[in-house]
Design a protein around this motif. Structure first.
Motif, short mmCIF file in Angstrom:
data_model
loop_
_atom_site.label_atom_id
_atom_site.label_comp_id
_atom_site.label_asym_id
_atom_site.label_seq_id
_atom_site.Cartn_x
_atom_site.Cartn_y
_atom_site.Cartn_z
N LEU A 26 69.09 -51.85 42.33
CA LEU A 26 68.10 -52.70 41.67
C LEU A 26 68.56 -54.15 41.84
CD1 LEU A 26 65.51 -52.42 39.86
CD2 LEU A 26 67.03 -52.81 37.92
N TYR A 27 67.80 -54.92 42.63
CA TYR A 27 68.16 -56.32 42.87
C TYR A 27 67.63 -57.19 41.74
CZ TYR A 27 69.79 -54.86 47.40
OH TYR A 27 70.49 -54.24 48.40
N VAL A 28 68.58 -57.86 41.07
CA VAL A 28 68.25 -58.61 39.86
C VAL A 28 68.47 -60.11 40.08
CG1 VAL A 28 68.84 -58.90 37.43
CG2 VAL A 28 68.96 -56.63 38.46
N GLY A 29 67.42 -60.88 39.96
CA GLY A 29 67.55 -62.33 40.10
C GLY A 29 67.87 -62.98 38.78
N THR A 30 68.79 -63.96 38.80
CA THR A 30 69.09 -64.73 37.60
C THR A 30 69.49 -66.13 38.01
OG1 THR A 30 70.24 -64.64 35.48
CG2 THR A 30 71.57 -64.16 37.43
N ASN A 31 69.72 -66.99 37.02
CA ASN A 31 70.19 -68.34 37.29
C ASN A 31 71.37 -68.58 36.34
OD1 ASN A 31 69.33 -71.51 36.10
ND2 ASN A 31 70.19 -71.17 38.10
N ALA A 32 72.58 -68.52 36.89
CA ALA A 32 73.79 -68.49 36.07
C ALA A 32 74.16 -69.86 35.52
CB ALA A 32 74.94 -67.89 36.87
N GLU A 33 73.19 -70.51 34.88
CA GLU A 33 73.44 -71.83 34.29
C GLU A 33 72.90 -71.86 32.86
OE1 GLU A 33 71.45 -74.50 36.93
OE2 GLU A 33 72.91 -74.25 38.52
N PHE A 34 72.93 -70.72 32.20
CA PHE A 34 72.25 -70.60 30.91
C PHE A 34 73.11 -69.81 29.93
CE2 PHE A 34 68.37 -69.12 28.46
CZ PHE A 34 67.97 -70.38 28.05
N MET A 62 70.47 -46.64 38.24
CA MET A 62 70.42 -47.49 39.43
C MET A 62 71.59 -48.46 39.43
SD MET A 62 66.41 -48.40 39.98
CE MET A 62 66.45 -48.69 41.73
N GLU A 63 72.01 -48.83 40.63
CA GLU A 63 73.11 -49.79 40.75
C GLU A 63 72.55 -51.21 40.68
OE1 GLU A 63 76.16 -51.38 44.13
OE2 GLU A 63 75.34 -49.36 44.39
N ILE A 64 73.13 -52.03 39.81
CA ILE A 64 72.64 -53.40 39.63
C ILE A 64 73.29 -54.35 40.64
CG2 ILE A 64 72.60 -55.34 37.99
CD1 ILE A 64 70.80 -52.94 37.21
N VAL A 65 72.47 -55.08 41.37
CA VAL A 65 73.00 -56.10 42.29
C VAL A 65 72.46 -57.46 41.83
CG1 VAL A 65 73.19 -56.82 44.70
CG2 VAL A 65 72.86 -54.39 44.15
N ILE A 66 73.36 -58.33 41.39
CA ILE A 66 72.95 -59.63 40.84
C ILE A 66 72.79 -60.67 41.96
CG2 ILE A 66 73.63 -61.53 39.29
CD1 ILE A 66 73.05 -59.07 37.68
N LYS A 67 71.67 -61.38 41.93
CA LYS A 67 71.43 -62.47 42.88
C LYS A 67 71.25 -63.76 42.08
CE LYS A 67 70.85 -60.00 46.67
NZ LYS A 67 71.71 -60.21 47.83
N ASN A 81 59.41 -60.15 47.12
CA ASN A 81 60.15 -58.89 47.20
C ASN A 81 61.62 -59.03 47.53
OD1 ASN A 81 59.07 -56.45 46.52
ND2 ASN A 81 57.67 -56.47 48.29
N LYS A 82 62.17 -60.23 47.33
CA LYS A 82 63.60 -60.41 47.61
C LYS A 82 64.43 -59.83 46.47
CE LYS A 82 63.50 -64.23 50.76
NZ LYS A 82 63.18 -65.64 50.80
N ILE A 83 63.82 -59.76 45.30
CA ILE A 83 64.48 -59.16 44.14
C ILE A 83 63.46 -58.23 43.45
CG2 ILE A 83 66.22 -60.92 43.66
CD1 ILE A 83 64.24 -62.31 41.84
N ASP A 84 63.98 -57.30 42.63
CA ASP A 84 63.08 -56.36 41.95
C ASP A 84 62.69 -56.84 40.56
OD1 ASP A 84 63.23 -54.36 44.03
OD2 ASP A 84 65.30 -54.05 43.37
N ILE A 85 63.63 -57.50 39.88
CA ILE A 85 63.35 -57.99 38.53
C ILE A 85 64.05 -59.33 38.31
CG2 ILE A 85 63.12 -55.67 37.55
CD1 ILE A 85 65.82 -56.01 36.21
N VAL A 86 63.62 -60.05 37.28
CA VAL A 86 64.30 -61.29 36.88
C VAL A 86 64.77 -61.12 35.44
CG1 VAL A 86 64.00 -63.73 36.29
CG2 VAL A 86 62.90 -62.80 38.35
N ILE A 87 66.07 -61.40 35.20
CA ILE A 87 66.53 -61.53 33.82
C ILE A 87 67.27 -62.85 33.76
CG2 ILE A 87 68.68 -60.17 34.11
CD1 ILE A 87 68.03 -59.10 31.18
N ALA A 88 66.72 -63.81 33.02
CA ALA A 88 67.27 -65.16 33.07
C ALA A 88 66.91 -65.93 31.80
CB ALA A 88 66.74 -65.89 34.30
#
Ligand code: GLN
Length: 239
Positions: A26-34, A62-67, A81-88
């Motif tokens: 599971l590709y997970v998009g985030t922004n590590a400034e928060f 599912m295996e989590i892959v952080i982007k 479709n570069k990521i499956d979900i956003v948690i940010a």
């Protein structure tokens, strides 16, 4: 000959077993400034959201892959479709709901005002009139301040850049999400929060509108995580 066959069988068995153990990613998009939701610690993306999504990964197997990427690139990345979900720490607002689906909310926050400790004249959002206020581009604070007619805003790409400018007295105040603001104030004695807060807003996980099945799985996992105590222990760990 026998040995070769035996080895072949062994290799095949190994291959098969590794296949059956391979989890979907599971590709997970985030922004590590928060912080404390997501931030970098020795080069690794950590925080409340990251632990939460890992717990979801376990529930849905599912295996989590952080982007890690720019905040304003998250929804476009989801759409492409570069990521499956956003948690940010992403607020499920009406504008974003036009483009993506949101899970059930997992955190309620609001906008607050960060000030230099020495500031005595800003107490409420109205006091921001005629002041220069720092916001982060595309965040809720940016939207809120842009709607205030007499307030000038200065936009930053990241919250820590705004914090530095506030400390150097280049701006009068910052409007930011409560938990992140609290985190900055806790770590900087020269800063404080105004004793007022804005409208509540809810953070949720963003998922492509095309992926209803995933949305349902994630909502179910969130429910379980809240019911079994995982959610509370994550709150305690990070807030
Ligand atoms: N909650 C704010 C928003 O969604 C800020 C989120 C963030 O910076 N990660 O706009």
């Amino acid at each position: 000959m026998k040995k070769i066959v035996k080895n072949l069988v062994l290799v095949l068995m190994l291959l098969l077993s590794s296949l059956s153990f391979a989890k979907g990613k599971l590709y997970v998009g985030t922004n590590a400034e928060f912080p404390p939701f997501e931030y970098l610690d020795k080069g690794e993306v950590v925080g409340f959201d990251i632990d939460l999504v890992k717990a979801i990964g376990e529930k849905i197997d599912m295996e989590i892959v952080i982007k890690d990427m720019a905040f304003d690139g998250l929804i476009p990345a989801l759409e492409m479709n570069k990521i499956d979900i956003v948690i940010a720490g992403m607020t499920a607002n009406e504008e974003r709901k036009q483009t993506v689906n949101f899970s059930s909310p997992y955190y309620t926050a609001n906008q607050v005002i960060i000030l230099n400790e020495s500031n005595e004249d800003i107490k409420t959002f109205d006091d921001l009139n005629d002041k220069l206020v720092g916001v982060v581009l595309g965040f809720t604070g940016d939207v809120v301040v842009s709607e205030m007619k007499n307030v000038k805003s200065k936009k930053y790409n990241a919250s820590y850049a705004a914090i530095m400018e506030l400390q150097n007295k280049k701006i009068d105040a910052i409007v930011l999400d409560s938990e992140t603001a609290l985190n900055y104030v806790k770590h900087n004695k020269s800063l404080k929060l105004a004793e007022t807060s804005g409208e509540p807003e809810e953070y949720a996980i963003a998922i492509s509108k095309k992926n209803i099945e995933l949305l349902e799985k994630i909502n179910k996992a969130l429910e379980e995580i809240k019911a079994d105590g995982t959610y509370d222990s994550l709150l305690k760990k990070h807030m």
